[in-house]
Design an enzyme around this catalytic site. Structure first.
Site, PDB file in Angstrom:
ATOM      1  N   GLU A 346       0.813  -1.222   0.000  1.00 53.02           N
ATOM      2  CA  GLU A 346       0.000   0.000   0.000  1.00 53.02           C
ATOM      3  C   GLU A 346       0.848   1.274   0.000  1.00 53.02           C
ATOM      4  O   GLU A 346       0.789   2.040  -0.924  1.00 53.02           O
ATOM      5  CB  GLU A 346      -1.071  -0.016   1.089  1.00 53.02           C
ATOM      6  CG  GLU A 346      -0.677  -0.528   2.441  1.00 53.02           C
ATOM      7  CD  GLU A 346      -1.900  -0.641   3.362  1.00 53.02           C
ATOM      8  OE1 GLU A 346      -2.824   0.162   3.232  1.00 53.02           O
ATOM      9  OE2 GLU A 346      -1.896  -1.535   4.222  1.00 53.02           O
ATOM     10  N   GLU A 606       3.854  -1.451  13.568  1.00 50.41           N
ATOM     11  CA  GLU A 606       2.415  -1.246  13.436  1.00 50.41           C
ATOM     12  C   GLU A 606       1.675  -1.823  14.653  1.00 50.41           C
ATOM     13  O   GLU A 606       0.735  -1.229  15.158  1.00 50.41           O
ATOM     14  CB  GLU A 606       1.929  -1.947  12.164  1.00 50.41           C
ATOM     15  CG  GLU A 606       0.450  -1.802  11.886  1.00 50.41           C
ATOM     16  CD  GLU A 606       0.077  -2.385  10.520  1.00 50.41           C
ATOM     17  OE1 GLU A 606       0.795  -3.267  10.018  1.00 50.41           O
ATOM     18  OE2 GLU A 606      -0.934  -1.941   9.956  1.00 50.41           O
TER      19      GLU A 606
HETATM   20  C1  BGC Z   1      -2.826   1.078   7.181  1.00 50.75           C
HETATM   21  C2  BGC Z   1      -3.074   1.885   8.409  1.00 50.75           C
HETATM   22  C3  BGC Z   1      -4.306   2.680   8.125  1.00 50.75           C
HETATM   23  C4  BGC Z   1      -5.396   1.651   8.065  1.00 50.75           C
HETATM   24  C5  BGC Z   1      -6.781   2.150   8.045  1.00 50.75           C
HETATM   25  C6  BGC Z   1      -3.928   0.100   7.068  1.00 50.75           C
HETATM   26  O1  BGC Z   1      -3.802  -0.808   6.079  1.00 50.75           O
HETATM   27  O2  BGC Z   1      -1.578   0.503   7.156  1.00 50.75           O
HETATM   28  O3  BGC Z   1      -2.033   2.436   9.033  1.00 50.75           O
HETATM   29  O4  BGC Z   1      -4.547   3.763   8.899  1.00 50.75           O
HETATM   30  O5  BGC Z   1      -5.178   0.713   7.065  1.00 50.75           O
HETATM   31  O6  BGC Z   1      -7.369   1.612   9.065  1.00 50.75           O
END
Ligand code: BGC
Length: 724
Positions: A346, A606
Site C-alpha cells: 500500500e 504497526e
Molecule cells: C494502514 C493503516 C491505516 C489503516 C486504516 C492500514 O492498512 O496501514 O495504518 O490507517 O489501514 O485503518
C-alpha cells in the site's frame, strides 16, 4: 501555469520496458543560463551530457495527479556544452503503478494502460540576452532503456549490457496541462548510506544481508562481473523465528531487484522505485550467493528533504533506541507524502496515521513545506460535500470518511501553524477545514453528534474483540469527540484569520451538550483519553482518574489504539498521573513502546507485538515493522518530559513555556529544538540529591520548575529542585 511544450510518448508500445527519450541540440552562442523545466506521467530521470540533472529522486513526486502535477525547474547552466545530448528515462512511478494492495482490477488495468508521457522545456539564455527554447515535440527520439521493468511495489529489472539498437519516433499526445503546477513540496533525495552490518547464511541455507537498520530506499550494488551474470535481491524487514529470511508481510508487493551485469567493474542502484527493508536475500550473484561480499552492497536511504530540528536523549539506552527508531520511522515514511509504511503493497498517505504523528513530525524535522503540499492535495481531493479520503492522494476513491482519519483536515493545518507560527497554512486550508466540519453535520444520523457511518474506530486498540482490528471504543463516541475537536480547531483557525466564527462557536456549544448527554460514562481507556484531552468531560479530572484506574486495573498496561495512544500520556501527566505516564513509557514488557525495542526493532512497529513474546509474528496480513503512528509518543517527551511548549498566542515558539517534568527512574533527559526563533534546550539531571535543570531559551519564556513559575528573557538558566 503557462505551458507550451508538447506532451510526447513513444510512438511504439514498449510494454513494461522504461522508455528513454533523447534530444540532441547545439548551442550556437555562449550560454549565460540554462534552465530545464520538466515533468512526466510516471517518474523521470534526466541526464544532460552524461550528468544527472538535479538530485530529485522519483521526480515529479506524488500528488493528486488528476488535479495537480508538479513541474520541476533545474538550473543546468553548468551542464550545457556546445553539442548537447539530453536523455530522459521514465518509470511507472505512482502515476502508473497498479498498487496491489487495494486497487480494484479495472483500476489496475486502467493504470497499466496509462502511457509514459514526458513534457519538458529547456530555456537557454545566451550572453547576448537572447533566449532559445528546446521543448518536447515529435523531433525527440525514443528507445528502450536498460530498465526493463520498474514499478513502485514490485521493484526494478535492469540490464546493464543493453544498448538500444535504434532510436525511434515519438508522438505528441494531449497530456495534462491545466493541472500543471510548480514544484511545491520538498525534493525527495538520497540522504544517507548504510553499510552492511552482517552477511550470513540462514538456517534455510540462504545468503542474507543485514543492514542493521530498517531503511527506505534501495541497495546500491558494486561488483566485477561478466555480461549475462545476474544479481537478484529480495527485500525483507525482519527474520522469522528460525532466523530465516521473511517477507510474507509485504503481501502483494514483490519488492525485487534484478540486475543483469555487463563486463567489468560496475555499480548500480535502482532509479525508479524504492523498498522498505533491513534484510536483503541474495537470490542470484555471479558465481553463487556465497561469493557475495559486504563491500558489494550499500543501502541508500531516500526521503524528502527535511531539516532536522529536534533531538531527544536520556540515561536509558532502550528509550534512546526508541527515539532513534521514531526518527527512522519518520525518514522512512516521509517520501513526498506521509505514508503508513514503506514496504508492503500500500505505502499510502493514510490520513489517520498522519494526524496521529504530525506533532512529533514537526518536532523532529521542519516539515512545513512537506505538509503544505500534502494538505493542498487533500484540499484538491476533497469532495464537494466535504468528504476527505482515507488516503491522500485519494487513490482509493472511498465515498465515506472515517472519523479521526478525515479529521487530519483540521488537525494537520493547526499543528503546522502551531509549530511554525505561519498563518499561511490556515489561510490555504481554512475552506477545506470548514467543509470537513459541514460534511460531518450532513452525514450524521444524530444532530450535533457524529453517529453512523463507516469508521476505523480505535484502530488496532488492544481491547479489540477477537476477529477485528478495531478496539472496543464506541465508534460514535470517537466520531462525536473528534467532531467537537474539529469544530474547536476551526474556531481557533478562524480567530487567527479574523474570520467570523460565531456560527462555529454556537455549534460547538451544541455538540458539547449533546456529547455530554449521549456519553455520560466512559467505557474504555480511549474514551477517557478523548473525553479529557478534548475537554469534553464535565469533569476532566474525573475522566483522567478513571483512565488511571483502568490502566492500573488491567496490569498497568495501555490498551489504546491509533486514536487514543497519541494523547494517552498527555492526559495522565496533565491530571496528576505523571508517575503512571512514565511507568507506561518505561515499561519493557508487551504492550509498550519499549517492547519492540527489546525485540531488536530499528523502527516503530504497526503492532505493539509485531513479533510476539513466543517469537511468532502477530499476523501476515497486517504486520508492518515501519509504521510511524505510535511514534507519536515522542511529542510527549519533548513537550512534557522535557517540557518545551509553544504557546498558542505565540505560535512557532515566538514565546515558550518550559515546564520540565523529571522522573527518578531516569538520571537525566535532554531535548533540543531548533525553532524559527533559535534553539531551545531543556535538560534535567540528578545532582547531589537534587534535580538540576539547564534551560536555554532564545526567546522570552515562562519556566516552570516544580510548580513555580519564572518569567525570563532569552538566555541560559540553571535551577534546582528537590528530588521527589
Ligand atoms: C494502514 C493503516 C491505516 C489503516 C486504516 C492500514 O492498512 O496501514 O495504518 O490507517 O489501514 O485503518
Amino acid at each position: 501555469m503557462e505551458w507550451d511544450a508538447k506532451w510526447i510518448r513513444p510512438a511504439a508500445d514498449y510494454g513494461d520496458v522504461c522508455p528513454v527519450f533523447q534530444k540532441n541540440f547545439t548551442c550556437q552562442k555562449r550560454v549565460s543560463s540554462a534552465r530545464l523545466r520538466i515533468t512526466a506521467t510516471g517518474v523521470y530521470e534526466a541526464v544532460l551530457n552524461g550528468s544527472r540533472v538535479g538530485e530529485f529522486v522519483l521526480a515529479p513526486g506524488w500528488t493528486s495527479y488528476e488535479k495537480r502535477l508538479q513541474v520541476q525547474e533545474y538550473d543546468v547552466t553548468e551542464l550545457v556544452q556546445e553539442q548537447n545530448e539530453l536523455h530522459v528515462t521514465l518509470g511507472k512511478g505512482w502515476y502508473r503503478s497498479p498498487m496491489p494492495g487495494w486497487l480494484w482490477p479495472e483500476r489496475k488495468a486502467q493504470l497499466d494502460g496509462y502511457c509514459a508521457g514526458l513534457t519538458a522545456q529547456l530555456a537557454l539564455t545566451y550572453t547576448d540576452g537572447t533566449v532559445e527554447t528546446v521543448s518536447t515535440d515529435e523531433s525527440w527520439k525514443c528507445a528502450e532503456s536498460p530498465i526493463r521493468f520498474s514499478e513502485i511495489y514490485n521493484g526494478e529489472t535492469f540490464d546493464a549490457a543493453f544498448v538500444p539498437e535504434s532510436w525511434n519516433g515519438t508522438e505528441a499526445f494531449a497530456g495534462p496541462t491545466a493541472t500543471l503546477i510548480s514544484q511545491e513540496g520538498e525534493e525527495i533525495r538520497e540522504q544517507e548510506r548504510v553499510s552492511v552490518a552482517r552477511l550470513f547464511t540462514t538456517p534455510a541455507g540462504e545468503t542474507v544481508i543485514d543492514f542493521g537498520q530498517e531503511v527506505t530506499g534501495y541497495v546500491e550494488i558494486s561488483l566485477c562481473a561478466k555480461a549475462g551474470e545476474a544479481v537478484e535481491l529480495s527485500h525483507g524487514e525482519v527474520l522469522d523465528q528460525q532466523g530465516n529470511f521473511y517477507n510474507a508481510n509485504y503481501r502483494g508487493a514483490k519488492a525485487k531487484l534484478l540486475y543483469f551485469c555487463k563486463d567489468g567493474q560496475q555499480s548500480y542502484k535502482p532509479k525508479m522505485t524504492f523498498y522498505g527493508f533491513r534484510y536483503v536475500r541474495i537470490d542470484q550473484f555471479p558465481g553463487g550467493a556465497a561469493q557475495a561480499k559486504p563491500e558489494n552492497f550499500t543501502a541508500v536511504a531516500v526521503h524528502s528533504q527535511m531539516e532536522r530540528t529536534g533531538w531527544l536523549s536520556c540515561s536509558d539506552p532502550l528509550l534512546n533506541k526508541l527515539f532513534d527508531n521514531i526518527v527512522w520511522g519518520q525518514k522512512g515514511n516521509f517520501l513526498d507524502v506521509p505514508t503508513d509504511c514503506p514496504q508492503r503493497d500500500e505505502r499510502l498517505g493514510w490520513t489517520g496515521d498522519a494526524q496521529a504523528f504530525i506533532r512529533t513530525a514537526c518536532l523532529n524535522y521542519d516539515v512545513e513545506k512537506f505538509f503544505t503540499k500534502w494538505l493542498a492535495d487533500m484540499a484538491a481531493d476533497q469532495w464537494e460535500d466535504g468528504m476527505i479520503g482515507h488516503v491522500i492522494p485519494n487513490i482509493l476513491n472511498n465515498e465515506e470518511s472515517s472519523a479521526a482519519w478525515g479529521d487530519a483536515a483540521v488537525i494537520c493545518p493547526w499543528a503546522i501553524y502551531l509549530a511554525y507560527g505561519n498563518p499561511d497554512i490556515l489561510k490555504k486550508q481554512y475552506a477545506c477545514m470548514k467543509k470537513w466540519v459541514s460534511y460531518i453535520a450532513t452525514h450524521t444520523a444524530t444532530p450535533n453528534l457524529w453517529t453512523g457511518g463507516v469508521h476505523y474506530g480505535d484502530w488496532l486498540g488492544l481491547d479489540a474483540p477477537v476477529g477485528t482490528y478495531k478496539g472496543s471504543t464506541r465508534e460514535d463516541f470517537i466520531a462525536s469527540a473528534f467532531y467537537a475537536h474539529a469544530v474547536k480547531l476551526v474556531i481557533k483557525a478562524g480567530k487567527v484569520l479574523s474570520e467570523d466564527v460565531a456560527e462555529y462557536t454556537a455549534l460547538y456549544d451544541k455538540i458539547l451538550e449533546a456529547f455530554r448527554q449521549a456519553y455520560p460514562v466512559y467505557e474504555t481507556q480511549t474514551e477517557c483519553v478523548l473525553a479529557a484531552y478534548f475537554e469534553l468531560a464535565p469533569d476532566c479530572q474525573a475522566a483522567a482518574d478513571q483512565l488511571a484506574a483502568m490502566v492500573k486495573e488491567c496490569g498497568t498496561k495501555l490498551q489504546t489504539g491509533f486514536v487514543g495512544t497519541p494523547y494517552l500520556l498527555h492526559v495522565l501527566s496533565g491530571y496528576g498521573y505523571a508517575d503512571l505516564a512514565y511507568t507506561l513509557l518505561l515499561r519493557r514488557e508487551y504492550p509498550s513502546w519499549l517492547y519492540p525495542v527489546t525485540k531488536g526493532a530499528t523502527t516503530v512497529w504497526e503492532h505493539w507485538d509485531g513479533i510476539m513474546e513466543n517469537g511468532d509474528f502477530w499476523s501476515t496480513d497486517m504486520n508492518s515493522f515501519n509504521h510511524y503512528a505510535y511514534g507519536a509518543v515522542a511529542d510527549w517527551v519533548y513537550c512534557v518530559a522535557a517540557g518545551i511548549n509553544t504557546q498558542e498566542e505565540f505560535p512557532g515558539y515566538e514565546r515558550v513555556k518550559i515546564a520540565p517534568l523529571p522522573d527518578k527512574r531516569l538520571d537525566w533527559l535532554e531535548a533540543a529544538l531548533q525553532t524559527r526563533h533559535g534553539k531551545i534546550s531543556s535538560r534535567w539531571s540528578k545532582q547531589e540529591g537534587q534535580w538540576r535543570y539547564e534551560i536555554t531559551t532564545p526567546v522570552e519564556a515562562c519556566i516552570v520548575i516544580d510548580g513555580r513559575e519564572y518569567a525570563v528573557g532569552a538566555g541560559s538558566y540553571v535551577f534546582y529542585s528537590g528530588l521527589r
